[in-house]
Design a protein around this motif. Sequence first.
Motif, PDB file in Angstrom:
ATOM      1  N   ILE A   1       0.832  -1.214   0.000  1.00  0.00           N
ATOM      2  CA  ILE A   1       0.000   0.000   0.000  1.00  0.00           C
ATOM      3  C   ILE A   1       0.863   1.259   0.000  1.00  0.00           C
ATOM      4  O   ILE A   1       0.479   2.287  -0.550  1.00  0.00           O
ATOM      5  N   LEU A   2       2.046   1.134   0.578  1.00  0.00           N
ATOM      6  CA  LEU A   2       2.894   2.326   0.660  1.00  0.00           C
ATOM      7  C   LEU A   2       3.639   2.611  -0.647  1.00  0.00           C
ATOM      8  O   LEU A   2       4.402   3.571  -0.714  1.00  0.00           O
ATOM      9  N   SER A   3       3.440   1.789  -1.671  1.00  0.00           N
ATOM     10  CA  SER A   3       4.192   2.045  -2.906  1.00  0.00           C
ATOM     11  C   SER A   3       3.481   3.075  -3.775  1.00  0.00           C
ATOM     12  O   SER A   3       2.405   3.560  -3.442  1.00  0.00           O
ATOM     13  N   ARG A   4       4.096   3.405  -4.900  1.00  0.00           N
ATOM     14  CA  ARG A   4       3.569   4.475  -5.742  1.00  0.00           C
ATOM     15  C   ARG A   4       2.639   3.954  -6.814  1.00  0.00           C
ATOM     16  O   ARG A   4       1.811   4.694  -7.335  1.00  0.00           O
ATOM     17  N   ASN A   5       2.835   2.711  -7.185  1.00  0.00           N
ATOM     18  CA  ASN A   5       2.064   2.171  -8.299  1.00  0.00           C
ATOM     19  C   ASN A   5       0.666   1.788  -7.836  1.00  0.00           C
ATOM     20  O   ASN A   5       0.482   1.141  -6.805  1.00  0.00           O
TER      21      ASN A   5
ATOM     22  N   ARG B   1      -0.215  -1.973  -7.324  1.00  0.00           N
ATOM     23  CA  ARG B   1       0.331  -2.527  -6.084  1.00  0.00           C
ATOM     24  C   ARG B   1      -0.564  -2.165  -4.905  1.00  0.00           C
ATOM     25  O   ARG B   1      -0.792  -2.976  -4.010  1.00  0.00           O
ATOM     26  N   ILE B   2      -1.042  -0.930  -4.929  1.00  0.00           N
ATOM     27  CA  ILE B   2      -1.892  -0.497  -3.814  1.00  0.00           C
ATOM     28  C   ILE B   2      -3.177  -1.315  -3.763  1.00  0.00           C
ATOM     29  O   ILE B   2      -3.614  -1.760  -2.705  1.00  0.00           O
TER      30      ILE B   2
ATOM     31  N   LEU C   1      -3.625  -4.327  -4.944  1.00  0.00           N
ATOM     32  CA  LEU C   1      -3.276  -5.664  -4.462  1.00  0.00           C
ATOM     33  C   LEU C   1      -3.071  -5.642  -2.949  1.00  0.00           C
ATOM     34  O   LEU C   1      -3.472  -6.569  -2.239  1.00  0.00           O
ATOM     35  N   GLY C   2      -2.461  -4.579  -2.480  1.00  0.00           N
ATOM     36  CA  GLY C   2      -2.248  -4.448  -1.034  1.00  0.00           C
ATOM     37  C   GLY C   2      -3.559  -4.487  -0.269  1.00  0.00           C
ATOM     38  O   GLY C   2      -3.682  -5.196   0.736  1.00  0.00           O
ATOM     39  N   THR C   3      -4.561  -3.761  -0.770  1.00  0.00           N
ATOM     40  CA  THR C   3      -5.856  -3.782  -0.059  1.00  0.00           C
ATOM     41  C   THR C   3      -6.468  -5.179  -0.107  1.00  0.00           C
ATOM     42  O   THR C   3      -7.085  -5.623   0.862  1.00  0.00           O
ATOM     43  N   ALA C   4      -6.270  -5.864  -1.229  1.00  0.00           N
ATOM     44  CA  ALA C   4      -6.826  -7.226  -1.330  1.00  0.00           C
ATOM     45  C   ALA C   4      -6.178  -8.133  -0.287  1.00  0.00           C
ATOM     46  O   ALA C   4      -6.874  -8.881   0.429  1.00  0.00           O
ATOM     47  N   VAL C   5      -4.843  -8.048  -0.170  1.00  0.00           N
ATOM     48  CA  VAL C   5      -4.145  -8.886   0.815  1.00  0.00           C
ATOM     49  C   VAL C   5      -4.584  -8.506   2.229  1.00  0.00           C
ATOM     50  O   VAL C   5      -4.780  -9.365   3.094  1.00  0.00           O
TER      51      VAL C   5
END
Lengths: 112, 802
Positions: free
Chosen positions: A20-24, A27-28, A30-34
């Motif tokens: 979530i902390l990345s810029r793309n 990725r963010i 995917l982060g919320t999904a995880v």
Amino acid sequence: METLIIMLIGILVAVATYLILSRNIIRIILGTAVFSHAVHLLILTMGDLKQGNVPLLKEADAPYADALPQALILTAIVISFAVTAFILVLAYRTYQDVGTDDLDKLRGAKDE
Amino acid sequence: MFSVNLVILIPFIVAALLPFTYRRFKKTHLGWFVLIVPIALFVILARLIPSVASGKTYVHTYEWIPTLDFNFTTYLDGLSMIFALLITGVGSLVILYSIFYLSSKESLQHFYCYLLLFMGAMLGVVFSDNLMVLYVFWELTSVSSFLLIAFWNHRQASRFGAQKAMLITVSGGIAMLVGFIMLHTMTGSFSIREIISSMSEFSDHALFMPAMILVLLGAFTKSAQFPFHIWLPDAMEAPTPVSAYLHSATMVKAGIYLVARFTPVFGADEVWFWVVSVVGMITLFWGSFNAVRQTDLKALLAFSTISQLGLIMSLLGLGSIALQFGYSADSVLYTQATFAALFHLINHSTFKGALFMVVGILDHELGTRDVRRLGGLMTFMPFTFTVALIGSLSMAGLPPFNGFLSKEMFFAATVHIMEVDIFSLPSLGIIFPVVAWIASVFTFVYCAVIVFKAFLGNPQPEKLDKPIHEAPIGMLISPMILATLVVGIFFFPNLLGQYILQPAMSSVYPTFGEAVDLTPKVSAWHGVNPELLMTIGVIIVGAILFKFLKFWKPIYGLFSSRFTFNALYSNLLASSVSKSNTITKFYMNGLLRHYLIYIFVFFIVTVGGYLFYSRAFSFDISTNASFRVYEVCLVAIMAVAAMSMLFARSRMTATLLNGVLGYSIAIFFVIFRAPDLALTQLVVESVTTALFLLAFSHLPDWEKEKLPKGTKVVNGIISIAVGLVVVLVGLSVVDFNQFEPISSYFEDAYELAGGANIVNAILGDFRGFDTMLEVVVLFIAGLGVYSMIKLRTKKEDENIED
């Protein structure tokens, strides 16, 4: 078993936070999904694992597993799906209109 | 049964109805309809005058939040009667006047809506017995005043004045609220009557002094007392009916009301006497001194209002000294100051209301209020001139007008106060009559400015945009009624004293027994005494000063504009805006990552910190369920899959790894006896993965993230810390068994809801409302998805958001 799962939850949360902390933007998302995976597991673990039978009254005998966390998770799964779908389309639309998926470039108007 | 609560509510109800009904009043001016409200209320209240005069009070309680002691209690006594009559009486005249002042092209529904809102709020202030309710109405008057000042909101000065009035009065209101809470802490009651009856036990309480000062702050800001007076001249940007109503007759007198109402609470203390009377005296002098230099007639009246409010305030302060001595023949003499205050309160509303309306007429008919462009209007506007003359002479304190009576009583009060021997320096008492006299001289001068500069002298039609002509009769009715009152009260002051002022006196001095003793016989002639000599002195010196005004006017230039309270206010406002801008820009920098870091760090610090601080961490492996080899394998697979996501070269890999996580969780759901979850998870995970893949065909492939090493390390530390806190909290909580689980209730699902599947029964029945809202969320998300894909602004409207 609980300790093991909680360790796993910790790993999932750490990975999700990093994503979530990345810029793309992908990725963010995917982060919320995880993150939601981790939270679902956490809620289930809090209701004790593998105690009792499947919570189907006619099919199994008491004691039953705790049904309340399951009901909450069911709601959570559906909501997180809706959110994921929404942000994905938002990312798509943003890219169409603005031409970037880099959040550092999406800082909004200067004079707000 | 008559209820004062209803009187408060009626204006609010009509105000709420106006936006829906005003369209029906196309042909007639909306004001005619609104006018019914204050007239009806005035009549209702006026019918109660005889019974209130005989000492009867009306209390009515409507329980609001009884557990917190907040009750909508109204209390009608002599003091609130005076104010209520002013609010509804002057309100009727102002609305009548506004019908001719505002044309139908203005957005009248807003104007009258705000005006009724104000009227209701102001009635609420004077009738409320409960301090919290009083506070709510108090702030409502500030809000409606804000809306009315900014009625012509296309003007920058209007918006500025509205903001200034709002900021100053509301800050004072908040101080007052704190004072009220302190009073409640002391006495355990929010009811003013109960506080008054029990206050004598608390005069040594540590909170007594702070509460007094805070309540006074509220009163002083509202009543434009020095140095908070700066908002009132800027509030003159409001339409003139508003200025006449709110900013001279009623709202600015809310502070006076508060001081009068709280005199029995705090008045026995010497500090109260000093603060109220000295602040009032300074305001009286400063207002009249500054009024003389004004060239805008409305600004002149604003400063004159400040000055007169100071006069009333100082009288209330002087009158409070009677409470220090208790009831005796001597102290009754001092109560006459309070009597004069209430008397002047009414007189001021009559002559100042008339004068404001006259200035409004000049502005409306001639297009200017500047005395340098006016002159010689007497012959062209005889009726307006008559009203202006009556108002000005009354304000200057000349007979045969009501201002003369109350001014003489004011002088008498300041002379009496010299005889009080509470002053540490015997000569200090002389300050009161001296300041009063000097201020009255200036008052005389600015009254002369109104009469001589605007109405006498040579006409200057070339400086006016419109030809000089008399105002329409409709606009003259209200000021003429007020002017009649100005004269009428002079000839029959004791009628007013007996029916209106006497019951109010017993509200201010509840311990003084019979109110009849406190009501002096007002007479115009009482022999040659100090106050008469003072008045004669005022006329002589005032006339001389006016004659030579242009010689001494340059002394106003000595006051640098950089060191005024106005400049202080502007600087304070500007610097607080720029400072908060800097601070906000520092942390609200538009980077999502920073915002998320704030959230995560907050989470780590508060949750992790509290866990550490409270030593709540506990860990017990013995209660764990057993595990098998394949379950450990599954955990390992998930852990590896999750960590590999961080290093995935392509987004496709990452998405598939996410899929691995999702499907593994589905297997866990099976193991953990949750078949419904497993099914749902399988379906949702498949659809999500497909959705990701679909979106990828429209999005660019991801590049390897080129983050600075420092950023990566910070991100890593935060991530690990968040994970760690979750693990620690999870381990501590999983064995928590202080409360009985509620889940056994749902095991009766078949009997209670007719469902054998407990999870389904919970979702569809026990928590069916939740599920419905969940469906709403899905629906909204679907709408969002649809509109983002399908709806686009057309090419030519591309700049629609700019």
